[in-house]
Design a protein around this motif. Structure first.
Motif, PDB file in Angstrom:
ATOM      1  N   VAL A  73       0.860  -1.181   0.000  1.00 55.85           N
ATOM      2  CA  VAL A  73       0.000   0.000   0.000  1.00 55.85           C
ATOM      3  C   VAL A  73       0.898   1.234   0.000  1.00 55.85           C
ATOM      4  CG1 VAL A  73      -1.744   1.305   1.273  1.00 55.85           C
ATOM      5  CG2 VAL A  73      -1.836  -1.205   1.225  1.00 55.85           C
ATOM      6  N   PRO A  74       0.754   2.121  -0.982  1.00 55.54           N
ATOM      7  CA  PRO A  74       1.653   3.277  -1.053  1.00 55.54           C
ATOM      8  C   PRO A  74       1.363   4.275   0.051  1.00 55.54           C
ATOM      9  CG  PRO A  74      -0.065   3.461  -2.704  1.00 55.54           C
ATOM     10  CD  PRO A  74      -0.231   2.103  -2.072  1.00 55.54           C
ATOM     11  N   ASP A  75       2.393   4.959   0.483  1.00 54.74           N
ATOM     12  CA  ASP A  75       2.251   6.009   1.480  1.00 54.74           C
ATOM     13  C   ASP A  75       3.327   7.053   1.200  1.00 54.74           C
ATOM     14  OD1 ASP A  75       1.368   7.465   3.639  1.00 54.74           O
ATOM     15  OD2 ASP A  75       1.514   5.814   5.079  1.00 54.74           O
ATOM     16  N   ILE A  76       3.216   8.201   1.854  1.00 51.51           N
ATOM     17  CA  ILE A  76       4.182   9.271   1.639  1.00 51.51           C
ATOM     18  C   ILE A  76       5.207   9.298   2.762  1.00 51.51           C
ATOM     19  CG2 ILE A  76       2.716  10.755   0.255  1.00 51.51           C
ATOM     20  CD1 ILE A  76       1.960  12.232   2.819  1.00 51.51           C
ATOM     21  N   GLY A  77       6.400   9.788   2.441  1.00 54.94           N
ATOM     22  CA  GLY A  77       7.430   9.967   3.440  1.00 54.94           C
ATOM     23  C   GLY A  77       7.381  11.375   4.007  1.00 54.94           C
ATOM     24  N   PRO A  78       8.196  11.664   4.994  1.00 59.11           N
ATOM     25  CA  PRO A  78       8.163  12.974   5.653  1.00 59.11           C
ATOM     26  C   PRO A  78       8.592  14.130   4.751  1.00 59.11           C
ATOM     27  CG  PRO A  78      10.040  11.695   6.410  1.00 59.11           C
ATOM     28  CD  PRO A  78       9.196  10.768   5.596  1.00 59.11           C
ATOM     29  N   ASP A  79       9.361  13.823   3.692  1.00 62.13           N
ATOM     30  CA  ASP A  79       9.876  14.892   2.832  1.00 62.13           C
ATOM     31  C   ASP A  79       9.184  14.920   1.475  1.00 62.13           C
ATOM     32  OD1 ASP A  79      10.878  12.465   2.080  1.00 62.13           O
ATOM     33  OD2 ASP A  79      12.957  13.130   1.829  1.00 62.13           O
ATOM     34  N   TRP A  80       7.920  14.478   1.422  1.00 60.05           N
ATOM     35  CA  TRP A  80       7.221  14.369   0.157  1.00 60.05           C
ATOM     36  C   TRP A  80       7.030  15.722  -0.524  1.00 60.05           C
ATOM     37  CZ3 TRP A  80       2.333  16.649  -0.432  1.00 60.05           C
ATOM     38  CH2 TRP A  80       1.709  17.084   0.745  1.00 60.05           C
ATOM     39  N   ARG A  81       6.908  16.795   0.214  1.00 60.33           N
ATOM     40  CA  ARG A  81       6.682  18.100  -0.406  1.00 60.33           C
ATOM     41  C   ARG A  81       7.894  18.554  -1.218  1.00 60.33           C
ATOM     42  NH1 ARG A  81       2.114  20.680   0.752  1.00 60.33           N
ATOM     43  NH2 ARG A  81       0.935  20.115   2.636  1.00 60.33           N
ATOM     44  N   GLN A  82       9.048  18.078  -0.889  1.00 59.43           N
ATOM     45  CA  GLN A  82      10.251  18.396  -1.653  1.00 59.43           C
ATOM     46  C   GLN A  82      10.535  17.341  -2.709  1.00 59.43           C
ATOM     47  OE1 GLN A  82      13.811  18.864   0.708  1.00 59.43           O
ATOM     48  NE2 GLN A  82      15.167  18.766  -1.065  1.00 59.43           N
ATOM     49  N   ARG A  83      10.422  16.079  -2.338  1.00 54.68           N
ATOM     50  CA  ARG A  83      10.857  15.008  -3.226  1.00 54.68           C
ATOM     51  C   ARG A  83       9.930  14.803  -4.415  1.00 54.68           C
ATOM     52  NH1 ARG A  83      13.813  10.067  -0.342  1.00 54.68           N
ATOM     53  NH2 ARG A  83      13.882   9.593  -2.551  1.00 54.68           N
ATOM     54  N   LEU A  84       8.605  14.922  -4.210  1.00 52.69           N
ATOM     55  CA  LEU A  84       7.689  14.674  -5.318  1.00 52.69           C
ATOM     56  C   LEU A  84       7.816  15.737  -6.417  1.00 52.69           C
ATOM     57  CD1 LEU A  84       5.596  12.993  -6.676  1.00 52.69           C
ATOM     58  CD2 LEU A  84       3.865  13.867  -5.099  1.00 52.69           C
ATOM     59  N   PRO A  85       7.855  17.034  -6.088  1.00 54.00           N
ATOM     60  CA  PRO A  85       8.103  18.022  -7.145  1.00 54.00           C
ATOM     61  C   PRO A  85       9.433  17.823  -7.864  1.00 54.00           C
ATOM     62  CG  PRO A  85       7.172  19.097  -5.229  1.00 54.00           C
ATOM     63  CD  PRO A  85       7.518  17.688  -4.808  1.00 54.00           C
ATOM     64  N   GLU A  86      10.474  17.457  -7.111  1.00 57.57           N
ATOM     65  CA  GLU A  86      11.767  17.203  -7.744  1.00 57.57           C
ATOM     66  C   GLU A  86      11.686  16.025  -8.706  1.00 57.57           C
ATOM     67  OE1 GLU A  86      14.436  16.627  -4.492  1.00 57.57           O
ATOM     68  OE2 GLU A  86      14.783  18.783  -4.173  1.00 57.57           O
ATOM     69  N   ALA A  87      10.958  14.977  -8.300  1.00 56.48           N
ATOM     70  CA  ALA A  87      10.810  13.809  -9.158  1.00 56.48           C
ATOM     71  C   ALA A  87      10.009  14.150 -10.405  1.00 56.48           C
ATOM     72  CB  ALA A  87      10.153  12.675  -8.383  1.00 56.48           C
ATOM     73  N   LEU A  88       8.980  14.986 -10.266  1.00 60.45           N
ATOM     74  CA  LEU A  88       8.181  15.398 -11.428  1.00 60.45           C
ATOM     75  C   LEU A  88       9.024  16.186 -12.418  1.00 60.45           C
ATOM     76  CD1 LEU A  88       4.877  16.310  -9.597  1.00 60.45           C
ATOM     77  CD2 LEU A  88       5.045  14.726 -11.538  1.00 60.45           C
ATOM     78  N   ALA A  89       9.891  17.067 -11.916  1.00 58.56           N
ATOM     79  CA  ALA A  89      10.783  17.818 -12.801  1.00 58.56           C
ATOM     80  C   ALA A  89      11.747  16.871 -13.515  1.00 58.56           C
ATOM     81  CB  ALA A  89      11.561  18.863 -12.004  1.00 58.56           C
ATOM     82  N   GLY A  90      12.267  15.889 -12.781  1.00 58.97           N
ATOM     83  CA  GLY A  90      13.163  14.909 -13.388  1.00 58.97           C
ATOM     84  C   GLY A  90      12.460  14.044 -14.412  1.00 58.97           C
TER      85      GLY A  90
END
Length: 216
Positions: A73-90
């Protein structure tokens, strides 16, 4: 060599980035259009999906591209606000490379052609953007991928996957009913189901499904 057309994923990735930024902390436990999937689970699914397809575009195959979306089951980590935008840019950057569209790649533990993976990815970004917007009360105006410059590959645009190729494309754990306002979906097993879908998404592969008719 011959050429093939590609389309840009950057505009929709930026829309998702804005949606992620608009999620309030108190909304993480709220329900989403995905059955048994809270906002935090949807964000976790998006995070894993974006990283997997980023690495699939880079042809950097390994744990991130080899893990099935049904593994946990997917869940978010504590730094999702930084990591997800960075991953989207990548992600957007990876699929601007013509090499991403050629040959085979891997995502979700299966091995689709690069062009098929891009089509699946485009649909996932639009559909889950709608899920997130609906769950968090945000405005949503998805972009329709536009064919762009030619790259060294084949003479025809990458075809939309059909029921025969959908089974070799990654599927979404977070969705049991694709959101479609019109049209019908052909499942990978050849059966059909009516569904709801955000307007403007057009036809194309869905999470584990293929749309047989266009949406307005």
């Amino acid at each position: 060599m011959n050429d093939t057309m590609t389309f840009g994923l950057g505009p929709q990735a930026r829309i998702l980035t804005d949606l992620v930024a608009g999620v309030r902390d108190e909304q993480r436990a709220d329900a989403t259009p995905c059955e048994n999937c809270a906002v935090r689970n949807l964000l976790g699914h998006l995070s894993g999906l974006v990283v997997a397809f980023r690495d699939a575009g880079r042809k950097d195959l390994g744990v991130t591209t080899g893990t099935s979306p049904d593994a946990a089951v997917p869940d978010i980590g504590p730094d999702w606000r930084q990591r997800l935008p960075e991953a989207l840019a990548g992600l957007a950057e990876a699929w601007r490379d013509p090499a991403a569209w050629t040959g085979m790649t891997r995502a979700g533990g299966v091995d689709p052609p690069g062009a098929v993976a891009a089509a699946v990815l485009a649909d996932e970004l639009v559909v889950h953007g709608w899920d997130l917007a609906r769950a968090t009360g945000q405005e949503y105006a998805p972009t329709r991928p536009r064919w762009g410059r030619r790259t060294a590959s084949s003479s025809t645009p990458p075809r939309t996957p059909t029921a025969s190729t959908a089974s070799s494309a990654p599927s979404s754990r977070c969705r049991t009913t694709p959101p479609c306002s019109t049209g019908r979906w052909d499942r990978a097993d050849g059966t059909r189901a009516g569904s709801r879908r955000p307007p403007g998404t057009g036809s194309g592969p869905g999470p584990g499904n293929v749309l047989s008719g266009p949406c307005p």
